[in-house]
Design an enzyme around this catalytic site. Sequence first.
Site, PDB file in Angstrom:
ATOM      1  N   ASP A 287       0.865  -1.169   0.000  1.00 27.80           N
ATOM      2  CA  ASP A 287       0.000   0.000   0.000  1.00 27.80           C
ATOM      3  C   ASP A 287       0.915   1.236   0.000  1.00 27.80           C
ATOM      4  OD1 ASP A 287      -3.196   0.609   1.638  1.00 27.80           O
ATOM      5  OD2 ASP A 287      -2.113   1.740   0.118  1.00 27.80           O
TER       6      ASP A 287
HETATM    7  C1  GLC Z   1      -4.337   4.357  -0.130  1.00 27.53           C
HETATM    8  C2  GLC Z   1      -5.219   3.206   0.250  1.00 27.53           C
HETATM    9  C3  GLC Z   1      -5.326   2.155  -0.819  1.00 27.53           C
HETATM   10  C4  GLC Z   1      -5.224   2.814  -2.182  1.00 27.53           C
HETATM   11  C5  GLC Z   1      -3.814   3.356  -2.309  1.00 27.53           C
HETATM   12  C6  GLC Z   1      -3.600   4.073  -3.656  1.00 27.53           C
HETATM   13  O1  GLC Z   1      -3.645   4.844   0.970  1.00 27.53           O
HETATM   14  O2  GLC Z   1      -4.998   2.552   1.484  1.00 27.53           O
HETATM   15  O3  GLC Z   1      -6.589   1.496  -0.623  1.00 27.53           O
HETATM   16  O4  GLC Z   1      -5.474   1.862  -3.201  1.00 27.53           O
HETATM   17  O5  GLC Z   1      -3.487   4.240  -1.249  1.00 27.53           O
HETATM   18  O6  GLC Z   1      -4.410   5.201  -3.725  1.00 27.53           O
END
Ligand code: GLC
Length: 745
Positions: free
Chosen positions: A283
Amino acid sequence: MKKQPFILLLTIVFLLLSCNQKAKISKDEMIEKKIDSLLVLMTLEEKIGQMQQLSISRHFNDTVYDLVRQGKIGSFLNARNLAMRNELQRIALEESRLRIPLIFGRDVIHGYKTIFPIPLGQAASWNPVLVEKASAIAAKEASSDGIDWTFAPMLDIARDPRWGRIAESPGEDPFLASMLARAMVRGFQGEDLTDPSTIAACGKHFVGYGAAEGGKDYNTTLIPEAELRNIYLPSFKAFVEEGGQTIMSAFNDLNGIPTSGNEFTLRQILRNEWRFDGFVVSDWESVAEMIPHGYCKDEAEAAQKAILAGVDMEMVSQTMQDHLPSLIQNGTISESFINLAVKNILRVKFRLGLFEKPYADSLENVILTEDNLKTAREIATESCVLLKNEDNVLPIKSSVKRIAVIGPLADAPLDQLGTWAFDGRPENSVTPLKAFQEMSEGKKIIYSPGLKTSRDKDMEGIKQAVAAARQSDIVLLFLGEEAILSGEAHSRAFLNLPGAQEQLVEALTKTGKPLVGIILAGRPLVLSKIEDKLSAILYAWHPGTMAGPAIHDLVFGKVVPSGKLPVSFPRAEGQIPVYYNHKNTGRPPREEQRNITPGDPMNPVGFSANYLDLDYLPRYPFGYGLSYTSFDYSNILLSADTIGFKDTLDIEILIKNTGAYDAQEIVQLYIRDIYASITQPVKELKGFKKIMISAGDSLNVNFGLTVNDLSFYDNEGSFLAEPGRFELFVGKNSRETIKASFYLK
Ligand code: GLC
């Protein structure tokens, strides 16, 4: 004619060489050979480059083009548009040494331009067919803007409505979540991953993120292995079995080990047990965040622990880019780990057809089409849950001529889209006000917001709202939460209606008009202060672009509400966590144990698991939802009262539509394992059927249970069924059921 990638020439050479081989090799074997022949050509720097994802929103500057030329980037998220996406791709294809295509990701969570209900709302539809259709539309719209890969579906089981990301979740139940996971994989990825109108899916956030302590986002999670395997992993297992191509590791630490450095989940479960062969992306900066977690002393250790655990691609933070070369040079990490990660990434790129077709074309007439909007309206109507309908105040009768449309969410085009609606535009929203003004032929619509936003505490506007109500025959009261009050990092400690909404309801009560509450929110709310003042309550979640027409169809009875709750509603925050598939305990709650009169002697007899000051049952149970008609369940028949391990238990139940409306009903099947080597939930959903029954008609509904449905994971990670007595329940929700029992021999 754009230059074809170097790899294509390589493929042709390879094909010529291989075509003299006797055995015809499969497509997958062909891909593996291509990967191997490419890998041997790659420098260490180019391999590590594939493992880096950067965000255009965070990193865009001139150096990005050079990094692409040098093969130092494998993926971008949030490319602004098709032109930028194709330009970056052109540089990778024409100006880098090995011309490996980039893969472009984006959060297409519940629609791209056509926004569907938030995932929790879609879960309330209990309609995997419709969810698949919506996901396929999202994929088509997104791919026409050059997106290859969505960071969806979010598959985190959520039992705590304080947690803002419950809005994106499939709710509290593993079985329903698994059905939705499969539907979204099929919708996003289609039958053919190389189809330019499909996109790769991403099961997130692996794993246990929804168990954040206190419902506080990013908070620590402590989940025993049996609970992890029985509750939190099934939706991801279903995702992998359905062919989902990527998994995203999460922010949370799980039993002390951050999930972006957790070898047990990423390698033991995902790779060794499930044989997942796509790739794992972290993430956003979750690799680097293992330092503040206190799990890594510096970025070098974060890179090391992430790659060893099984993260293949690092999102935004650059610990691997910066430290893997030296970790390999000094022998801390073997290059074989890099090769594994790069092969996983290349495998998905080959499967998506990015080598053959690296450039995206904008697909004609796929954005916000009539069909897309029709599906958005349909799934929004099926997502709404009728919680209350006193004296059948709904659907609105033809005698009603004057309708007051009141509340801060009656005309909130952005808020009705909900959280994570990145590319949805409020100007495309049809709000409830707009729909009622345009569609309620012969009715007088009187509008007054009462409050400017859901958090507005200025009660100045309430007087006008009361005046509007007085001119009406019925009040449609649009209450709830702004979109920004749920979603990532937006947990709430209090779950009542924000701002002065409760005061608005109080003031309107004085008009004596029937009040219909229509709640737009990203989570279950505590409605205890207002629900007795409302004649009807329709829970609409955040219904998306077509919120207005969908709600209009429901309140006028063009469509009969069929949604059912995918999550339990607490009576108060103090009751959380409250969920249906709980354990029985040795002293299950008993109603009579609640009344403690002053001076009662300490009486150890009959103590039970109660609150002194609150009913122990949730306000509305999992699976609950009313209709404009009523359904009668009877005649439950079992094919046997004892089954062996190889048998299927056939169950039949008769459902009669005893009311005046043709309507859909979601028939639910639960089981209970009465005694086992570890304590079992009092109920577990093991099947459901959404059926249409005409008024007055009856229908036999059939289910089958196998030993697999009766099995569970024990504390040693074994999946097993144990002989003994089981109960089964068929019903309209997790509380109102008909019970039967049988033995597994
Ligand atoms: C965010 C989220 C994730 C998302 C990623 C890209 O912090 O936790 O669900 O897909 O970043 O935006």
